[in-house]
Design a protein around this motif. Structure first.
Motif, PDB file in Angstrom:
ATOM      1  N   TRP A 179      98.774 -54.244 -19.147  1.00 36.36           N
ATOM      2  CA  TRP A 179      97.496 -54.089 -18.520  1.00 36.36           C
ATOM      3  C   TRP A 179      97.103 -52.554 -18.515  1.00 36.36           C
ATOM      4  O   TRP A 179      95.642 -52.402 -18.328  1.00 36.36           O
ATOM      5  CB  TRP A 179      97.238 -54.840 -17.189  1.00 36.36           C
ATOM      6  N   HIS A 180      97.908 -51.714 -18.099  1.00 39.40           N
ATOM      7  CA  HIS A 180      97.617 -50.546 -18.132  1.00 39.40           C
ATOM      8  C   HIS A 180      97.061 -49.943 -19.342  1.00 39.40           C
ATOM      9  O   HIS A 180      96.311 -48.659 -19.178  1.00 39.40           O
ATOM     10  CB  HIS A 180      98.769 -49.726 -17.737  1.00 39.40           C
ATOM     11  N   ASN A 181      97.130 -50.558 -20.359  1.00 39.04           N
ATOM     12  CA  ASN A 181      96.644 -49.866 -21.646  1.00 39.04           C
ATOM     13  C   ASN A 181      95.547 -50.593 -22.021  1.00 39.04           C
ATOM     14  O   ASN A 181      94.939 -50.384 -23.270  1.00 39.04           O
ATOM     15  CB  ASN A 181      97.657 -50.348 -22.741  1.00 39.04           C
ATOM     16  N   ILE A 182      94.796 -51.198 -21.232  1.00 36.72           N
ATOM     17  CA  ILE A 182      93.393 -51.644 -21.489  1.00 36.72           C
ATOM     18  C   ILE A 182      92.465 -50.803 -20.750  1.00 36.72           C
ATOM     19  O   ILE A 182      92.158 -50.082 -19.794  1.00 36.72           O
ATOM     20  CB  ILE A 182      92.923 -52.907 -20.764  1.00 36.72           C
ATOM     21  N   LEU A 183      91.180 -50.305 -22.017  1.00 35.37           N
ATOM     22  CA  LEU A 183      90.123 -49.605 -21.326  1.00 35.37           C
ATOM     23  C   LEU A 183      88.865 -50.795 -21.145  1.00 35.37           C
ATOM     24  O   LEU A 183      88.568 -51.442 -21.812  1.00 35.37           O
ATOM     25  CB  LEU A 183      89.554 -48.895 -22.398  1.00 35.37           C
ATOM     26  N   TRP A 184      88.616 -50.705 -19.946  1.00 38.20           N
ATOM     27  CA  TRP A 184      87.614 -52.018 -19.237  1.00 38.20           C
ATOM     28  C   TRP A 184      86.233 -51.227 -19.423  1.00 38.20           C
ATOM     29  O   TRP A 184      85.969 -50.079 -18.927  1.00 38.20           O
ATOM     30  CB  TRP A 184      88.090 -52.125 -17.749  1.00 38.20           C
ATOM     31  N   MET A 201      69.827 -48.105 -15.874  1.00 37.72           N
ATOM     32  CA  MET A 201      70.987 -49.071 -16.559  1.00 37.72           C
ATOM     33  C   MET A 201      72.152 -48.048 -16.982  1.00 37.72           C
ATOM     34  O   MET A 201      71.623 -47.031 -17.500  1.00 37.72           O
ATOM     35  CB  MET A 201      70.404 -49.481 -17.678  1.00 37.72           C
ATOM     36  N   ILE A 202      73.279 -48.409 -16.607  1.00 47.11           N
ATOM     37  CA  ILE A 202      74.369 -47.457 -16.808  1.00 47.11           C
ATOM     38  C   ILE A 202      75.418 -48.098 -17.652  1.00 47.11           C
ATOM     39  O   ILE A 202      75.773 -49.498 -17.534  1.00 47.11           O
ATOM     40  CB  ILE A 202      75.020 -46.719 -15.855  1.00 47.11           C
ATOM     41  N   TRP A 203      76.278 -47.464 -18.607  1.00 46.33           N
ATOM     42  CA  TRP A 203      77.509 -47.997 -18.935  1.00 46.33           C
ATOM     43  C   TRP A 203      78.724 -47.050 -18.305  1.00 46.33           C
ATOM     44  O   TRP A 203      78.535 -45.876 -18.477  1.00 46.33           O
ATOM     45  CB  TRP A 203      77.429 -47.625 -20.681  1.00 46.33           C
ATOM     46  N   GLY A 204      79.772 -47.699 -18.285  1.00 47.14           N
ATOM     47  CA  GLY A 204      80.921 -47.112 -17.780  1.00 47.14           C
ATOM     48  C   GLY A 204      82.212 -47.687 -18.271  1.00 47.14           C
ATOM     49  O   GLY A 204      82.100 -48.830 -18.784  1.00 47.14           O
ATOM     50  N   CYS A 205      83.385 -46.930 -18.402  1.00 44.89           N
ATOM     51  CA  CYS A 205      84.592 -47.551 -18.549  1.00 44.89           C
ATOM     52  C   CYS A 205      85.747 -46.804 -17.646  1.00 44.89           C
ATOM     53  O   CYS A 205      85.249 -45.787 -17.000  1.00 44.89           O
ATOM     54  CB  CYS A 205      84.882 -47.232 -20.160  1.00 44.89           C
ATOM     55  N   PHE A 206      86.709 -47.530 -17.427  1.00 41.01           N
ATOM     56  CA  PHE A 206      87.978 -47.158 -16.731  1.00 41.01           C
ATOM     57  C   PHE A 206      88.922 -47.760 -17.239  1.00 41.01           C
ATOM     58  O   PHE A 206      89.202 -48.882 -17.897  1.00 41.01           O
ATOM     59  CB  PHE A 206      87.447 -47.169 -15.107  1.00 41.01           C
ATOM     60  N   SER A 207      90.281 -47.023 -16.649  1.00 41.51           N
ATOM     61  CA  SER A 207      91.399 -47.890 -16.936  1.00 41.51           C
ATOM     62  C   SER A 207      92.588 -47.557 -15.908  1.00 41.51           C
ATOM     63  O   SER A 207      92.126 -46.850 -14.868  1.00 41.51           O
ATOM     64  CB  SER A 207      92.059 -47.157 -18.422  1.00 41.51           C
ATOM     65  N   TYR A 208      93.655 -47.998 -15.719  1.00 37.15           N
ATOM     66  CA  TYR A 208      94.668 -47.470 -14.927  1.00 37.15           C
ATOM     67  C   TYR A 208      94.864 -46.163 -14.658  1.00 37.15           C
ATOM     68  O   TYR A 208      94.976 -45.736 -13.297  1.00 37.15           O
ATOM     69  CB  TYR A 208      96.090 -48.326 -15.308  1.00 37.15           C
ATOM     70  N   PHE A 216      90.546 -52.170 -26.216  1.00 37.41           N
ATOM     71  CA  PHE A 216      89.227 -52.086 -25.822  1.00 37.41           C
ATOM     72  C   PHE A 216      88.756 -53.462 -25.300  1.00 37.41           C
ATOM     73  O   PHE A 216      88.825 -54.492 -25.956  1.00 37.41           O
ATOM     74  CB  PHE A 216      88.289 -51.724 -26.839  1.00 37.41           C
ATOM     75  N   GLN A 217      88.103 -53.628 -24.127  1.00 44.16           N
ATOM     76  CA  GLN A 217      87.678 -54.901 -23.523  1.00 44.16           C
ATOM     77  C   GLN A 217      86.315 -54.726 -23.526  1.00 44.16           C
ATOM     78  O   GLN A 217      85.661 -53.665 -23.206  1.00 44.16           O
ATOM     79  CB  GLN A 217      88.296 -55.176 -22.114  1.00 44.16           C
ATOM     80  N   SER A 262      82.622 -64.550 -17.619  1.00 45.67           N
ATOM     81  CA  SER A 262      83.861 -64.203 -16.950  1.00 45.67           C
ATOM     82  C   SER A 262      83.943 -62.812 -16.197  1.00 45.67           C
ATOM     83  O   SER A 262      84.672 -62.276 -16.403  1.00 45.67           O
ATOM     84  CB  SER A 262      85.099 -64.315 -17.675  1.00 45.67           C
ATOM     85  N   PRO A 263      82.836 -62.584 -15.461  1.00 41.21           N
ATOM     86  CA  PRO A 263      82.660 -61.415 -14.693  1.00 41.21           C
ATOM     87  C   PRO A 263      84.054 -61.244 -13.746  1.00 41.21           C
ATOM     88  O   PRO A 263      84.429 -60.276 -13.238  1.00 41.21           O
ATOM     89  CB  PRO A 263      81.437 -61.338 -13.993  1.00 41.21           C
ATOM     90  N   ASP A 264      84.522 -62.470 -13.190  1.00 41.15           N
ATOM     91  CA  ASP A 264      85.339 -62.652 -12.178  1.00 41.15           C
ATOM     92  C   ASP A 264      86.878 -61.851 -12.739  1.00 41.15           C
ATOM     93  O   ASP A 264      87.824 -61.633 -11.910  1.00 41.15           O
ATOM     94  CB  ASP A 264      85.661 -63.672 -11.491  1.00 41.15           C
ATOM     95  N   LEU A 265      86.983 -61.893 -14.048  1.00 43.98           N
ATOM     96  CA  LEU A 265      88.165 -61.517 -14.667  1.00 43.98           C
ATOM     97  C   LEU A 265      88.204 -59.912 -14.992  1.00 43.98           C
ATOM     98  O   LEU A 265      89.235 -59.383 -15.130  1.00 43.98           O
ATOM     99  CB  LEU A 265      88.432 -62.250 -15.761  1.00 43.98           C
ATOM    100  N   ASN A 266      87.056 -59.315 -14.813  1.00 40.64           N
ATOM    101  CA  ASN A 266      86.841 -58.068 -15.220  1.00 40.64           C
ATOM    102  C   ASN A 266      86.807 -57.009 -14.074  1.00 40.64           C
ATOM    103  O   ASN A 266      85.699 -57.262 -13.290  1.00 40.64           O
ATOM    104  CB  ASN A 266      85.565 -57.801 -15.998  1.00 40.64           C
ATOM    105  N   PRO A 267      87.628 -56.332 -14.049  1.00 39.07           N
ATOM    106  CA  PRO A 267      88.099 -55.309 -12.594  1.00 39.07           C
ATOM    107  C   PRO A 267      86.886 -54.469 -12.502  1.00 39.07           C
ATOM    108  O   PRO A 267      86.510 -54.111 -11.313  1.00 39.07           O
ATOM    109  CB  PRO A 267      89.498 -54.775 -12.737  1.00 39.07           C
ATOM    110  N   ILE A 268      86.148 -54.160 -13.607  1.00 38.68           N
ATOM    111  CA  ILE A 268      85.210 -53.156 -13.302  1.00 38.68           C
ATOM    112  C   ILE A 268      83.794 -53.620 -12.557  1.00 38.68           C
ATOM    113  O   ILE A 268      83.014 -52.922 -12.035  1.00 38.68           O
ATOM    114  CB  ILE A 268      84.641 -52.814 -14.936  1.00 38.68           C
TER     115      ILE A 268
END
Length: 331
Positions: A137-142, A185-192, A232-233, A263-269
């Protein structure tokens, strides 16, 4: 014939004692000087619990009917329950009966509309990923987009404590502006490993602007900060799944995570967006530029522990989806 005299507590005690010793009614009458009826009443007498308040307006059968209807149709109000069951009691009484059986009125949680295919896909995703090790899971870019409004809420219901009939006094009212005032309106990304860049979207977000964000904002960050093998997610928005977007991912050899729709409840962002909106509410920016500055500062200030805990919650999110048979969860 007149009513027999009521005996005192001491007389009742003595009568019961004498009868217990084997005395006959006549012998007791001679000793105490009372009638046979008084002896009989004393032996039958029991302490009654004291009842206070008015008589209950509903019968146990009526209570069961009210509870049954509320359980089968949980969105039905007390007024409709009264009409359907043809009750003569007030709606306040109906609400009291429902509260007694632990069915008080609560605000329903707003969740995405899930069709049968959505539920199945969510269950499939959860079952396939429930045993993933945390390292994976640490290798996912949300990633995700979000709309931030100038006069938004904190993300949860607000309450005010005020005297009666003062709801329109300024200190007790919540100020609003039509459509929330200015918004961005914004776009963002994050990971572990950290929060990535946050980008302000200008104009309409279409597939062309999305690919430009991927090319100019996301990819430089991912190549520099993400592990050698990363995924990439994104959700299933049409601009994300367009032919041009798919071709761009293939050309840049970026691995995509198969994502269940709705499924927004599955996306931690999504939890980070809630943090940003809460920060905006506290900062009270006055215009769109101050709003954007607040968003940037609060995004950069997200603690390391917060983002790592969110990523590590993915196992629990999958468990929750399976536990709720594919429907929305608390996350």
């Amino acid at each position: 014939m007149g009513r027999s005299r009521h005996c005192s507590e001491d007389e009742r005690f003595l009568i019961k004692k004498l009868i217990k010793e084997g005395k006959t009614y006549k012998e007791v009458q001679k000793i105490i000087g009372c009638s046979a009826k008084m002896i009989s009443n004393a032996l039958k007498w029991e302490q009654k619990t004291e009842k206070r308040g008015r008589k209950r307006k509903t019968t146990p059968r009526m209570d069961r009917r009210i509870a049954k209807l509320a359980k089968t149709q949980p969105m039905m109000g007390s007024k409709r329950i009264k009409q359907d069951l043809q009750l003569t009691v007030s709606t306040v009484t109906i609400r009291r009966r429902l509260t007694e059986v632990n069915l008080p009125a609560r605000s329903p949680r707003k969740v995405p509309l899930l069709r049968k295919r959505h539920v199945q896909k969510r269950l499939q995703f959860a079952k396939e990923h429930i045993d993933w090790p945390e390292k994976k899971w640490h290798n996912i870019l949300w990633t995700d987009e979000s709309k931030i409004v100038l006069f938004g809420s904190k993300g949860h219901r607000q309450y005010v404590r005020r005297p009666a009939n003062t709801e329109f006094k300024p200190q007790y009212s919540l100020k609003t502006i039509k459509h929330g005032g200015a918004s961005i309106m914004i776009w963002g990304c994050f990971s572990y490993y950290g929060v990535g860049p946050i980008h302000r979207i200008q104009g309409i977000m279409d597939q062309f602007q999305y690919i430009r964000i991927l090319e100019e904002v996301m990819l430089p960050y991912a190549e520099e900060e993400m592990p050698l093998r990363w995924t990439f997610q994104q959700d299933n928005d049409p601009k994300h799944t367009s032919k041009r977007a798919k071709a761009w991912f293939q050309m840049n050899k970026i691995q995509l995570m198969e994502w269940p729709a709705q499924s927004p409840d599955l996306n931690p962002i999504e939890n980070l967006w809630a943090d940003i909106k809460s920060a905006v509410h506290e900062a009270k920016p006055r215009n769109a530029e101050e709003l954007w500055n607040t968003v940037q500062l609060s995004w950069a200030a997200i603690p390391v522990e917060r983002r790592q805990k969110l990523v590590d919650s993915m196992h629990h999110r999958c468990v929750a989806v399976i536990g709720n048979r594919g429907f929305a969860t608390k996350y």
